[in-house]
Structures are given as C-alpha cells and as structure tokens.
Design an enzyme around this catalytic site. Sequence first.
Site, PDB file in Angstrom:
ATOM      1  N   ASN A 177      -6.764   6.773   3.951  1.00  0.00           N
ATOM      2  CA  ASN A 177      -8.194   7.050   3.773  1.00  0.00           C
ATOM      3  C   ASN A 177      -8.555   8.528   3.834  1.00  0.00           C
ATOM      4  O   ASN A 177      -9.666   8.903   3.463  1.00  0.00           O
ATOM      5  CB  ASN A 177      -9.013   6.280   4.815  1.00  0.00           C
ATOM      6  N   ASN A 205      -9.394   3.644  -1.441  1.00  0.00           N
ATOM      7  CA  ASN A 205      -9.839   4.641  -0.460  1.00  0.00           C
ATOM      8  C   ASN A 205      -9.062   5.947  -0.529  1.00  0.00           C
ATOM      9  O   ASN A 205      -9.616   7.016  -0.290  1.00  0.00           O
ATOM     10  CB  ASN A 205      -9.783   4.059   0.954  1.00  0.00           C
ATOM     11  N   HIS A 225       0.823  -1.213   0.000  1.00  0.00           N
ATOM     12  CA  HIS A 225       0.000   0.000   0.000  1.00  0.00           C
ATOM     13  C   HIS A 225       0.857   1.264   0.000  1.00  0.00           C
ATOM     14  O   HIS A 225       0.373   2.338  -0.336  1.00  0.00           O
ATOM     15  CB  HIS A 225      -0.901  -0.019   1.236  1.00  0.00           C
ATOM     16  N   ASP A 242      -0.889   2.493  -5.415  1.00  0.00           N
ATOM     17  CA  ASP A 242      -0.891   1.049  -5.651  1.00  0.00           C
ATOM     18  C   ASP A 242      -2.209   0.643  -6.321  1.00  0.00           C
ATOM     19  O   ASP A 242      -3.226   1.310  -6.152  1.00  0.00           O
ATOM     20  CB  ASP A 242      -0.730   0.294  -4.326  1.00  0.00           C
TER      21      ASP A 242
END
Length: 186
Positions: free
Chosen positions: A66, A112, A20, A91
């Site tokens: 997020n 997100n 991530h 990613d």
Amino acid sequence: MKYLIVGLGNIGAEYANTRHNIGFNIVDELVKDLGGDFDLLKLAYYAEVGYRGKKLHVIKPTTYMNLSGKAVNYWMKELKVLPENVLVVVDDLALPLGKLRMKLQGSSAGHNGLKSIEELCGGQNYARLRFGISDNFRKGMQADYVLGHFDKDEQKELPTLINRGVSMIKSFATIGAAQTMTLFNK
C-alpha cells in the site's frame, strides 16, 4: 539507457509466494537469470543488472504494497529514471490466471500498490506488466484470496509463466513497451 523495474509485493515470510507477491517472484527470476543479487538499501531490495547494453535497476519495495509509491518515487529520483523507462510488475484480479499483459499506462483499477505509485510519482505515465491471478474468490474474500498461496495446479504453471514475464521485461528494455505489447499481448 537505464530502466527501473519494480516488482510489487509485501516483505515477510508470511507473504512469500502469495498471489499478491507475483511481482517479487518475477523480478527475483529476472535478477537470478541475469546473474545479479539483491541488496537491502533504502526503501527496497535493490539489484543492478545488465541486459544487451541496457542497465536495469530492479527494486522490490520494503514499504509493503500500500506504500509502494514511496519506494518507487525515491528510486526514480535517486537514479534519475524517466517515467517512460519505469516498468511495474503487478498482480491483476481482472485477468485470468497466467494471462500477462503489458500496458503503457492506465488507472490503478483499484490496486493499492498502483494507487500509491500514482499518488506519489505524479500520475499514470509508466508501463506496467500485469500478471493475471483471476478472481476466483467468494464475495468479501478478496484480501484472503490475494494474500493466499497459489493452489497446487496453479503452482505447476508458475515457472513457465514467470519466465514469460522475465521475457517481457527483457523485451521492454530492448524494444520498448509498444512493441512488447504487439509481440506478447495475445
């Protein structure tokens, strides 16, 4: 011309070098390659570097993935950077490992970080550099997979792939997203 280059990821040692956080890894290499350093400023680690007469403002949001839009929105306004001069490095589960694709705009595809940017920055009119991390996980294990580390075989490939991402960012800043797509999206 000035550009805002955004590497997406999560701050904290527990997230370092996870799938991530590949956006952080790529912009880290970009800034290092261009002789810059990051400073912790409002909502992000920030670096300013030059490349072929262009000013690249590079951020790594400290808002966690997020809420990335909060940092991107702040820095776009602070620096007065137009959406077409923003590139988000992210990613992507939908691409095989190591496949890098530049897109002019598009949906968040369930990511997100991109959802937050869309909501807080007024839409999808910004370029993104998508780094494939593949979707090699069992059902229900997506969060563990993206927050996990690359395996040993994948780690061997990362330096070459990260350098390709750096080349694509430099291309974006000099010839634009459309021509970069033609050169690199194969």
